[in-house]
Design an enzyme around this catalytic site. Structure first.
Site, PDB file in Angstrom:
ATOM      1  N   HIS A 263      39.809  -8.412  75.336  1.00 29.16           N
ATOM      2  CA  HIS A 263      39.506  -8.414  76.770  1.00 29.16           C
ATOM      3  C   HIS A 263      38.169  -9.096  76.977  1.00 29.16           C
ATOM      4  O   HIS A 263      37.255  -8.919  76.172  1.00 29.16           O
ATOM      5  CB  HIS A 263      39.445  -6.979  77.321  1.00 29.16           C
ATOM      6  CG  HIS A 263      39.588  -6.928  78.799  1.00 29.16           C
ATOM      7  ND1 HIS A 263      38.532  -7.140  79.650  1.00 29.16           N
ATOM      8  CD2 HIS A 263      40.676  -6.732  79.578  1.00 29.16           C
ATOM      9  CE1 HIS A 263      38.963  -7.053  80.894  1.00 29.16           C
ATOM     10  NE2 HIS A 263      40.259  -6.823  80.885  1.00 29.16           N
TER      11      HIS A 263
ATOM     12  N   ASP B 206      47.645  -3.817  78.751  1.00 31.95           N
ATOM     13  CA  ASP B 206      49.006  -4.326  78.603  1.00 31.95           C
ATOM     14  C   ASP B 206      49.681  -3.882  77.303  1.00 31.95           C
ATOM     15  O   ASP B 206      50.883  -4.061  77.139  1.00 31.95           O
ATOM     16  CB  ASP B 206      49.003  -5.860  78.662  1.00 31.95           C
ATOM     17  CG  ASP B 206      48.657  -6.347  80.058  1.00 31.95           C
ATOM     18  OD1 ASP B 206      49.150  -5.741  81.009  1.00 31.95           O
ATOM     19  OD2 ASP B 206      47.893  -7.309  80.173  1.00 31.95           O
TER      20      ASP B 206
HETATM   21  N1  CMC Z   1      44.689 -11.980  68.918  1.00 35.95           N
HETATM   22  C1  CMC Z   1      44.013 -12.683  67.960  1.00 35.95           C
HETATM   23  N2  CMC Z   1      42.797 -13.216  68.142  1.00 35.95           N
HETATM   24  C2  CMC Z   1      42.218 -13.044  69.336  1.00 35.95           C
HETATM   25  C3  CMC Z   1      42.847 -12.323  70.371  1.00 35.95           C
HETATM   26  C4  CMC Z   1      44.116 -11.778  70.121  1.00 35.95           C
HETATM   27  N3  CMC Z   1      44.771 -11.088  71.081  1.00 35.95           N
HETATM   28  N4  CMC Z   1      42.058 -12.316  71.469  1.00 35.95           N
HETATM   29  C5  CMC Z   1      40.960 -13.002  71.124  1.00 35.95           C
HETATM   30  N5  CMC Z   1      41.049 -13.442  69.838  1.00 35.95           N
HETATM   31  C6  CMC Z   1      40.018 -14.162  69.071  1.00 35.95           C
HETATM   32  C7  CMC Z   1      39.940 -15.629  69.464  1.00 35.95           C
HETATM   33  O1  CMC Z   1      40.789 -16.427  68.665  1.00 35.95           O
HETATM   34  C8  CMC Z   1      38.478 -15.908  69.255  1.00 35.95           C
HETATM   35  O2  CMC Z   1      38.269 -16.039  67.856  1.00 35.95           O
HETATM   36  P1  CMC Z   1      37.076 -17.006  67.292  1.00 35.95           P
HETATM   37  O3  CMC Z   1      35.799 -16.350  67.721  1.00 35.95           O
HETATM   38  O4  CMC Z   1      37.285 -17.010  65.821  1.00 35.95           O
HETATM   39  O5  CMC Z   1      37.276 -18.340  67.936  1.00 35.95           O
HETATM   40  C9  CMC Z   1      37.784 -14.612  69.690  1.00 35.95           C
HETATM   41  O6  CMC Z   1      38.756 -13.596  69.447  1.00 35.95           O
HETATM   42  C10 CMC Z   1      37.363 -14.595  71.157  1.00 35.95           C
HETATM   43  O7  CMC Z   1      38.516 -14.932  71.954  1.00 35.95           O
HETATM   44  P2  CMC Z   1      38.474 -15.640  73.371  1.00 35.95           P
HETATM   45  O8  CMC Z   1      39.800 -16.219  73.667  1.00 35.95           O
HETATM   46  O9  CMC Z   1      37.284 -16.548  73.415  1.00 35.95           O
HETATM   47  O10 CMC Z   1      38.173 -14.399  74.298  1.00 35.95           O
HETATM   48  P3  CMC Z   1      38.300 -14.376  75.868  1.00 35.95           P
HETATM   49  O11 CMC Z   1      37.347 -13.353  76.351  1.00 35.95           O
HETATM   50  O12 CMC Z   1      38.177 -15.743  76.433  1.00 35.95           O
HETATM   51  O13 CMC Z   1      39.812 -13.929  76.117  1.00 35.95           O
HETATM   52  C11 CMC Z   1      41.763 -12.626  76.387  1.00 35.95           C
HETATM   53  C12 CMC Z   1      40.226 -12.656  76.484  1.00 35.95           C
HETATM   54  C13 CMC Z   1      42.244 -11.317  76.992  1.00 35.95           C
HETATM   55  C14 CMC Z   1      42.348 -13.784  77.200  1.00 35.95           C
HETATM   56  C15 CMC Z   1      42.166 -12.737  74.895  1.00 35.95           C
HETATM   57  O14 CMC Z   1      41.640 -11.664  74.163  1.00 35.95           O
HETATM   58  C16 CMC Z   1      43.688 -12.812  74.722  1.00 35.95           C
HETATM   59  O15 CMC Z   1      44.261 -13.900  74.809  1.00 35.95           O
HETATM   60  N6  CMC Z   1      44.373 -11.636  74.464  1.00 35.95           N
HETATM   61  C17 CMC Z   1      45.805 -11.613  74.358  1.00 35.95           C
HETATM   62  C18 CMC Z   1      46.429 -11.673  75.756  1.00 35.95           C
HETATM   63  C19 CMC Z   1      46.281 -10.355  76.495  1.00 35.95           C
HETATM   64  O16 CMC Z   1      46.533  -9.293  75.955  1.00 35.95           O
HETATM   65  N7  CMC Z   1      45.904 -10.455  77.791  1.00 35.95           N
HETATM   66  C20 CMC Z   1      45.756  -9.299  78.658  1.00 35.95           C
HETATM   67  C21 CMC Z   1      44.330  -9.083  79.079  1.00 35.95           C
HETATM   68  S1  CMC Z   1      44.055  -7.474  79.857  1.00 35.95           S
HETATM   69  C22 CMC Z   1      44.935  -7.487  81.335  1.00 35.95           C
HETATM   70  C23 CMC Z   1      44.594  -8.549  82.289  1.00 35.95           C
HETATM   71  O17 CMC Z   1      43.446  -8.945  82.452  1.00 35.95           O
HETATM   72  O18 CMC Z   1      45.527  -9.013  82.939  1.00 35.95           O
END
Ligand code: CMC
Length: 435
Positions: free
Chosen positions: A305, A362
């Site tokens: 998140h 989720d």
């Molecule tokens: N599985 C594996 N690796 C992950 C995941 C995951 N679910 N989420 C983040 N990472 C890794 C990512 O690859 C990155 O690694 P590195 O530092 O080595 O490059 C690091 O963690 C930071 O990730 P980010 O994408 O820069 O983080 P963000 O804050 O931009 O994204 C997120 C947040 C929710 C989009 C992301 O964690 C994600 O895609 N999660 C899976 C989708 C999900 O469950 N979404 C629902 C969010 S909660 C409800 C809502 O808001 O609607």
């Protein structure tokens, strides 16, 4: 403690005010920075930018705290109802008995959609995604329910009631359309959640039996999704709303933003992931390894998140609700065991721990919806029904707060510097393909 920040650029020093929120969150107010210095700030994806001052929802992502209007989510989840939460978010305080009764009656009286709109459903293809239908139908409400030029408080109350109530009717009608069944109209005898379940699952040849545990689970789901401060869809609502666009079009834009798999669409992706793991006969270990590899194209859906760097409190509540609901006779789901196992494995794994990736709302919400009988591609639609009061509360807060200006971010341009037009027959071939 100083209430100013100093920014030194070369030999010049700029003094910037510090703003402190009621929960001691501090921010540097840079709104005059460009005027004073010619500089803007750059914050890709707005991860470090406060776009407004808001008194609706408080999140402390490090502590795993979520409060609506100051009330802890755990208390509201245990004691409140979705209708009461909608009132709280929009009006700022919990309603009295009389206020709640007026609000509920208004929701009930606003639940029908114009009969001509019913025919729209016939024009969508059978395979149409319900989120596409929902955003289209909500935008169409603007043509059937025109707004007065001046929005007085009563007009605001009315379109808010329309949106909170009609979104549920539209959702159920789109499901009926996908099933090839006649629509079921809302009933003034039923409460908000019962009404929705009845419109979804009853038919002319079968009554729907309301199970109080299912009703409570759906109510809980909606409460937990009702607001989450400046997330992607709420920011969309604020952005589009700031242009003074029609409120139905504004909410339709919010629904479109919610659809994405990084946002509300993740609940559907979680179930697909659990299904794939179950079908492969594994316990999730292999999938977790794949999700850790950057180029695998997989992520552990329902994990991570932007704000929570600790447990998402909503995930904790939904996990408990899953335990309760899925232990009912006939409700057991092996996907829940896989989900528990994945959580256990991931929370021992340095990859997830070092990146502070915990289960989000989720991760368990899809299991609740599956138990209720909601089809997979309606999962995000339920999220939208839940988020409606939050979107409306943010819109209302924004339009009544000074200064209320159109939201218009800036950029740092990194494209070509000035160049001159070349007639087509003089252009070298290698420039023909645009980049
Ligand atoms: N599985 C594996 N690796 C992950 C995941 C995951 N679910 N989420 C983040 N990472 C890794 C990512 O690859 C990155 O690694 P590195 O530092 O080595 O490059 C690091 O963690 C930071 O990730 P980010 O994408 O820069 O983080 P963000 O804050 O931009 O994204 C997120 C947040 C929710 C989009 C992301 O964690 C994600 O895609 N999660 C899976 C989708 C999900 O469950 N979404 C629902 C969010 S909660 C409800 C809502 O808001 O609607």
């Amino acid at each position: 403690m100083t209430d100013q920040a100093k920014l030194i650029v070369g030999k010049k020093e700029y003094v910037l005010p510090l703003i402190t929120g009621t929960q001691n969150e501090r921010a540097i107010d840079i709104s005059q920075l460009r005027e004073q210095s010619g500089l803007i700030t750059l914050d890709n994806s707005l991860g470090n930018t406060g776009v407004c001052q808001s008194s609706i929802t408080f999140i402390d992502g490090d502590q795993g705290i979520l409060q609506y209007r100051g009330y802890p989510i755990e208390e509201l989840a245990e004691k409140s109802t979705f209708t009461e939460i909608a009132y709280l978010l929009i009006h700022g305080n919990l309603p009295t008995r009389k206020e709640l009764s007026i609000f509920s009656n208004r929701l009930n009286e606003s639940s029908l959609i114009h009969e001509d709109m019913r025919h729209f459903f016939e024009a969508f293809p059978k395979y149409a995604h319900p989120m596409g239908i929902l955003s289209t139908m909500v935008a169409s409400l603007s043509t059937f329910y025109p707004l007065p030029d001046v929005l007085d408080p009563d007009a605001e109350e009315q379109f808010m009631a329309n949106l909170i109530s009609q979104v549920r009717t539209i959702a159920a009608f789109s499901y009926k359309k996908s099933m090839g069944e006649p629509v079921v109209y809302p009933s003034f005898r039923l409460k908000y959640v019962e009404n929705f379940l009845n419109m979804m699952f009853s038919s002319p040849v079968k009554d729907y039996h309301q199970d109080p545990d299912i009703v409570r689970a759906v109510d809980l789901f909606l409460i937990l999704h009702a607001d989450h401060e400046q997330n992607c869809s709420t920011s969309t609502v604020r952005l589009v709303g700031s242009s003074l666009a029609n409120i139905y079009a504004v909410i339709s834009a919010g629904i479109s933003a919610l659809w994405g798999s990084r946002h509300g669409g993740a609940n559907q992706e979680v179930i697909h992931m659990l299904e794939r793991i179950l079908a492969s006969g594994g316990d999730g270990k292999e999938f977790i390894e794949r999700a850790k590899k950057k180029n695998s194209g997989e992520r552990l859906m329902g994990f991570g998140h932007r704000v929570y760097k600790n447990f998402d409190p909503r995930a904790k509540i939904l996990k408990q609700a899953c335990h309760k609901l899925l232990s009912k006779p006939g409700m057991n789901n092996p996907m829940f065991d896989i989900a528990l196992r994945i959580e256990e494995l991931a929370l021992k794994d340095d990859y997830f721990l070092s990146r502070q990736l915990y289960p989000n709302v989720d991760f368990y919400s899809g299991l609740i919806q599956k138990a209720v009988g909601i089809p997979y591609d309606m999962f995000t639609v339920l999220f939208a029904i839940g988020r409606m009061p939050g979107w409306l509360a943010h819109w209302r807060e924004m339009v009544h707060q000074e200064p209320f200006r159109i939201i218009r971010p800036r950029q740092v341009y990194i494209g070509k510097t000035e160049r001159h037009y070349v007639p087509i027959n003089e252009r070298p071939e290698q420039n023909a393909v645009p980049v």
